[in-house]
Write a protein that holds these residues in place. Structure first.
Motif, short mmCIF file in Angstrom:
data_model
loop_
_atom_site.label_atom_id
_atom_site.label_comp_id
_atom_site.label_asym_id
_atom_site.label_seq_id
_atom_site.Cartn_x
_atom_site.Cartn_y
_atom_site.Cartn_z
N VAL A 149 0.85 -1.19 0.00
CA VAL A 149 0.00 0.00 0.00
C VAL A 149 0.89 1.24 0.00
O VAL A 149 1.76 1.39 0.85
N VAL A 150 0.68 2.09 -0.98
CA VAL A 150 1.47 3.31 -1.10
C VAL A 150 0.59 4.50 -0.72
O VAL A 150 -0.47 4.70 -1.30
N ALA A 151 1.00 5.27 0.25
CA ALA A 151 0.23 6.42 0.70
C ALA A 151 1.18 7.53 1.09
O ALA A 151 2.26 7.29 1.64
N SER A 152 0.76 8.76 0.78
CA SER A 152 1.57 9.90 1.20
C SER A 152 1.25 10.25 2.64
O SER A 152 0.35 9.67 3.26
N GLY A 153 1.92 11.22 3.16
CA GLY A 153 1.77 11.56 4.57
C GLY A 153 0.38 11.98 4.97
O GLY A 153 -0.04 11.76 6.10
N ASP A 154 -0.37 12.60 4.05
CA ASP A 154 -1.70 13.10 4.40
C ASP A 154 -2.82 12.13 4.04
O ASP A 154 -3.99 12.41 4.31
N ASP A 155 -2.48 10.99 3.44
CA ASP A 155 -3.52 10.03 3.04
C ASP A 155 -3.98 9.22 4.24
O ASP A 155 -3.23 8.99 5.19
#
Length: 444
Positions: A205-211
């Motif tokens: 799972v790839v998510a940025s800091g705000d996701d």
């Protein structure tokens, strides 16, 4: 005192197992007849299991998240009534031998007991994997510990390890270990970019800091699996048709107030559409079928599934049994009852079983049409679009003119393996004809 075995009851056609979600009673609690003891979950419905007798709960045989087969004993209740139960059947005591065991035999027995204790670590449900009590018991007897059991490939629903899977694994245990070791050694030789996409890969799972990462609900996972399985099973094709429902629109506005006062029910468009679909299925019985391998099962009963939205955004499909036998009043009451209980999460397992054809109203959400996915093992599903007030050509004996009409699109998805385009188109055309031929003076 007698002991009563509380078994997992039969919960509807084709329901063979359920997952325990919570125990409402603890060991030592007093229970009355018909009082709920635990909560269970099948594919889509949560339900309660009541006690059949008065008594005291003395044993709980399964934990939360355990998967139990229909007919298995899940708890023991001690009751003063004389209840026949296999729990009270005396167990035959082993025959005592008079011959004293030799020191060698005693030493071997002690060694075996120590070995059993060393591998007796309990197997639990890990991550998304559920193990039935039977699988756990086999693993315990064969000395298979948790880490090893987690590597056994499962062929059951959602990758669940079945009895056949674990017995096959045990039979080929040595060779499987070698194969797995070989695969592990060879794996680094293949770079991720070389994958051809034919095998299922678990991508991180790839998510940025705000996701925000949201775990899918149990029902969401089941629906996702069911939808993917349907697309992989059936050859989906669609036929679209537009129906003029002006007569129905005006007729309903005329009678709905009187109907509500007399029947205590709101008259919506859904039962009217369901009635037309049931009539069309009676005209075209080869739409009321299912496929099993290379066999076609022609259904005797017309049981209409009615997709209903839940408060959490998921959908459930309660079933109107023998829909072609209901008049409009009966259909309305059945539709309203199922929709109400679906919203309140009070459907019973049998309420969602046995459907032979499904109708979904995408117009509820403002869509004018859709391409619904077939509800397996059925072969067709009809999507009803939003009713729109549009300018249209009206044909009369005096000539054609432009008028304001209420019209809607219907999208018919069907399994092209067994339903050809002619049948799929004729069926949805029959639904249209029934709707447009509505009697404006119909009494209800």
């Amino acid at each position: 005192m007698a002991k009563f075995e509380l078994k997992l009851p039969k919960m509807g056609e084709s329901v063979a197992e359920a997952t325990i979600t919570s125990w409402l009673k603890n060991v030592g609690d007093t229970i009355e007849a018909d009082e709920a003891v635990l909560e269970i979950a099948t594919d889509k419905v949560d339900s309660e299991v009541p006690s059949e007798v008065d008594g005291v709960l003395t044993e709980i045989l399964f934990n939360v998240d355990d998967v139990v087969q229909v007919g298995q004993t899940i708890a023991v209740i001690e009751t003063e009534a004389d209840v026949a139960s296999s729990a009270s059947t005396p167990v035959a005591e082993p025959v005592k031998q008079d011959v004293a065991a030799s020191p060698e035999v005693v030493q071997i027995a002690q060694t075996v007991e120590v070995a059993k204790q060393q591998v007796a670590a309990p197997v639990i449900n890990s991550g998304e994997r559920f193990y039935s009590p039977l699988v756990k018991n086999i693993a315990k007897q064969e000395g298979i510990q948790q880490a090893e059991l987690d590597t056994v490939p499962g062929t059951g629903k959602e990758g669940r390890v079945t009895k056949h899977d674990i017995l096959s694994y045990i039979e080929n245990r040595g060779s499987q270990s070698n194969v797995e070791a070989t695969k592990t050694q060879e794996a680094p030789k293949v770079a991720p970019a070389q994958s051809n996409g034919t095998a299922k890969e678990s991508a991180p799972v790839v998510a940025s800091g705000d996701d925000e990462i949201i775990e899918m609900s149990r029902m969401g996972k089941l629906i996702a699996h069911h939808m993917v399985e349907s697309v992989q099973t059936s050859a989906h094709v669609q036929s679209f048709i537009e129906a003029d429902v002006t007569k129905i629109w005006n007729w309903r506005n005329k009678v709905k107030k009187e109907f509500a006062q007399r029947e205590g029910e709101n008259l919506t468009f859904t039962p009217i559409f369901m009635e037309a679909v049931a009539k069309a299925l009676r005209d075209y019985p080869m739409m009321n079928i299912s496929v099993q391998g290379d066999k076609i099962i022609k259904k005797k009963h017309i049981n209409l599934g009615m997709a209903a939205a839940l408060g959490d955004g998921n959908l459930i499909v309660p079933v109107i049994k023998d829909a072609d036998q209901l008049n409009l009043v009966g259909m309305t009451k059945k539709v309203n009852d199922l929709a109400s209980r679906a919203r309140e999460n009070k459907l019973k397992p049998d309420d969602i079983q046995g459907g032979t054809y499904t109708v979904t109203n995408v117009g509820t959400f403002g869509s004018i049409m859709g391409t619904p996915i077939i509800n397996q093992p059925q072969v067709g599903i009809l999507a009803l679009g939003a009713i729109r007030k549009v300018p249209a050509v009206v044909e009369t004996p005096e000539g054609d003119f432009i008028g304001i009409r209420y019209r809607m699109f219907m999208s018919h998805s069907y399994d092209h393996r067994v339903v050809n385009g002619a049948l799929g188109g004729q069926f949805v055309k029959a639904v249209k004809d029934y709707l447009e031929a509505w009697d404006s003076n119909r009494e209800i």
